[in-house]
Motif scaffolding. Sequence first.
Motif, PDB file in Angstrom:
ATOM      1  N   VAL A  31      -1.090  -1.191   6.556  1.00 45.65           N
ATOM      2  CA  VAL A  31      -0.431   0.113   6.704  1.00 45.65           C
ATOM      3  C   VAL A  31      -0.649   0.587   8.133  1.00 45.65           C
ATOM      4  O   VAL A  31      -1.773   0.512   8.649  1.00 45.65           O
ATOM      5  CB  VAL A  31      -1.020   1.152   5.727  1.00 45.65           C
ATOM      6  CG1 VAL A  31      -0.367   2.512   5.937  1.00 45.65           C
ATOM      7  CG2 VAL A  31      -0.846   0.704   4.282  1.00 45.65           C
ATOM      8  N   SER A  48       8.914  -1.133   8.479  1.00 43.01           N
ATOM      9  CA  SER A  48       8.156  -2.337   8.152  1.00 43.01           C
ATOM     10  C   SER A  48       8.281  -3.343   9.286  1.00 43.01           C
ATOM     11  O   SER A  48       9.341  -3.448   9.919  1.00 43.01           O
ATOM     12  CB  SER A  48       8.652  -2.983   6.853  1.00 43.01           C
ATOM     13  OG  SER A  48       8.452  -2.132   5.749  1.00 43.01           O
ATOM     14  N   HIS A  59       3.537  -1.972   6.641  1.00 49.01           N
ATOM     15  CA  HIS A  59       4.412  -0.873   6.242  1.00 49.01           C
ATOM     16  C   HIS A  59       3.950   0.427   6.887  1.00 49.01           C
ATOM     17  O   HIS A  59       2.734   0.696   6.951  1.00 49.01           O
ATOM     18  CB  HIS A  59       4.405  -0.691   4.722  1.00 49.01           C
ATOM     19  CG  HIS A  59       4.969  -1.846   3.957  1.00 49.01           C
ATOM     20  ND1 HIS A  59       6.226  -2.357   4.201  1.00 49.01           N
ATOM     21  CD2 HIS A  59       4.452  -2.585   2.930  1.00 49.01           C
ATOM     22  CE1 HIS A  59       6.465  -3.358   3.367  1.00 49.01           C
ATOM     23  NE2 HIS A  59       5.402  -3.516   2.589  1.00 49.01           N
ATOM     24  N   LYS A  63       6.238   4.810   3.939  1.00 47.49           N
ATOM     25  CA  LYS A  63       6.875   3.788   3.107  1.00 47.49           C
ATOM     26  C   LYS A  63       5.865   3.188   2.141  1.00 47.49           C
ATOM     27  O   LYS A  63       6.166   2.979   0.959  1.00 47.49           O
ATOM     28  CB  LYS A  63       7.494   2.686   3.958  1.00 47.49           C
ATOM     29  CG  LYS A  63       8.148   1.599   3.105  1.00 47.49           C
ATOM     30  CD  LYS A  63       8.869   0.548   3.913  1.00 47.49           C
ATOM     31  CE  LYS A  63       9.516  -0.485   2.995  1.00 47.49           C
ATOM     32  NZ  LYS A  63      10.263  -1.522   3.762  1.00 47.49           N
ATOM     33  N   TRP A  64       4.644   2.908   2.635  1.00 48.48           N
ATOM     34  CA  TRP A  64       3.646   2.339   1.743  1.00 48.48           C
ATOM     35  C   TRP A  64       3.369   3.289   0.576  1.00 48.48           C
ATOM     36  O   TRP A  64       3.259   2.855  -0.566  1.00 48.48           O
ATOM     37  CB  TRP A  64       2.334   2.046   2.483  1.00 48.48           C
ATOM     38  CG  TRP A  64       1.363   1.344   1.581  1.00 48.48           C
ATOM     39  CD1 TRP A  64       1.210   0.002   1.418  1.00 48.48           C
ATOM     40  CD2 TRP A  64       0.448   1.960   0.663  1.00 48.48           C
ATOM     41  NE1 TRP A  64       0.255  -0.261   0.461  1.00 48.48           N
ATOM     42  CE2 TRP A  64      -0.228   0.936  -0.022  1.00 48.48           C
ATOM     43  CE3 TRP A  64       0.140   3.285   0.358  1.00 48.48           C
ATOM     44  CZ2 TRP A  64      -1.190   1.186  -0.991  1.00 48.48           C
ATOM     45  CZ3 TRP A  64      -0.819   3.534  -0.614  1.00 48.48           C
ATOM     46  CH2 TRP A  64      -1.484   2.502  -1.274  1.00 48.48           C
ATOM     47  N   CYS A  65       3.281   4.574   0.861  1.00 52.12           N
ATOM     48  CA  CYS A  65       3.030   5.551  -0.206  1.00 52.12           C
ATOM     49  C   CYS A  65       4.155   5.537  -1.231  1.00 52.12           C
ATOM     50  O   CYS A  65       3.903   5.597  -2.445  1.00 52.12           O
ATOM     51  CB  CYS A  65       2.868   6.949   0.382  1.00 52.12           C
ATOM     52  SG  CYS A  65       1.293   7.213   1.222  1.00 52.12           S
ATOM     53  N   ALA A  75       2.228  -3.864  -2.840  1.00 49.17           N
ATOM     54  CA  ALA A  75       1.662  -2.757  -2.072  1.00 49.17           C
ATOM     55  C   ALA A  75       0.331  -2.321  -2.658  1.00 49.17           C
ATOM     56  O   ALA A  75      -0.644  -2.072  -1.940  1.00 49.17           O
ATOM     57  CB  ALA A  75       2.639  -1.585  -2.033  1.00 49.17           C
TER      58      ALA A  75
END
Length: 245
Positions: A31, A48, A59, A63-65, A75
């Motif tokens: 991240v 990304s 990411h 976006k990761w969240c 993820a």
Amino acid sequence: MTVRHVLLSGIVGSTAYGLAREGSDVDRLGVFAAPTERLHGLHLPKESHVTTAPDRTLHEAAKWCRLALGGNPTAMELVWLPAELYEVRTPLGEELIGIRGSFLCAKRVRDAYLGYATQQFRRLDARGGGPLPADLHARVAKHARHLKRLCHQGLELYTTGRLTIRVESPEEYHDFGERVAADPSVALPLLRFYESAFDETPGVLPERPDEAPAEAWLRRVRAHFYATGATVPAGPSTGVPGQRR
């Protein structure tokens, strides 16, 4: 590829699961935080960054969240890795690990893990039986191992709220992969077993994820990287140097 402001990164995939063998790729996931000022212009930064040789996916924090809140298994594993598999672990990354449970909810975990496993089975079943070329045989066996892993990990997460990344019996997974590569129908009883287990086993996860901790964390990330010259703070236990913009 150089990506700045990496907050959390580690080794994932087969190496993390304990399923790697000689010649297996080493996959990395992480991240990063985009500079906050770049989120306000006409052209937004990439969400990304993906490379091969080495295999690495990074990411952006938001976006990761979103992926994690949606139950995305790939993820999610980043915040459940054994400590020795982290390569970058900043204080903001530690905070993300600390709120990992808030991303979970029963329906999304079931839909994501069991759904991905079902997709894997459909791909396997579409190939039919019979001998396969060596490279295709290896690929089918790998997909079968992932089907079994997704089922097991998904049910664990659904029923306990915890995720164990490393599998207990790697050879059992490899044997399963070989049997499915020879006959894809071998995978169906396992898939049906886990479908029933999800239906019949009480879960511990809430109906909806708690988005508040993720929102608060993301705002801290944005505030930190808003000031000119902000760096990633390095905690004394991580040994990760600050990164300048």
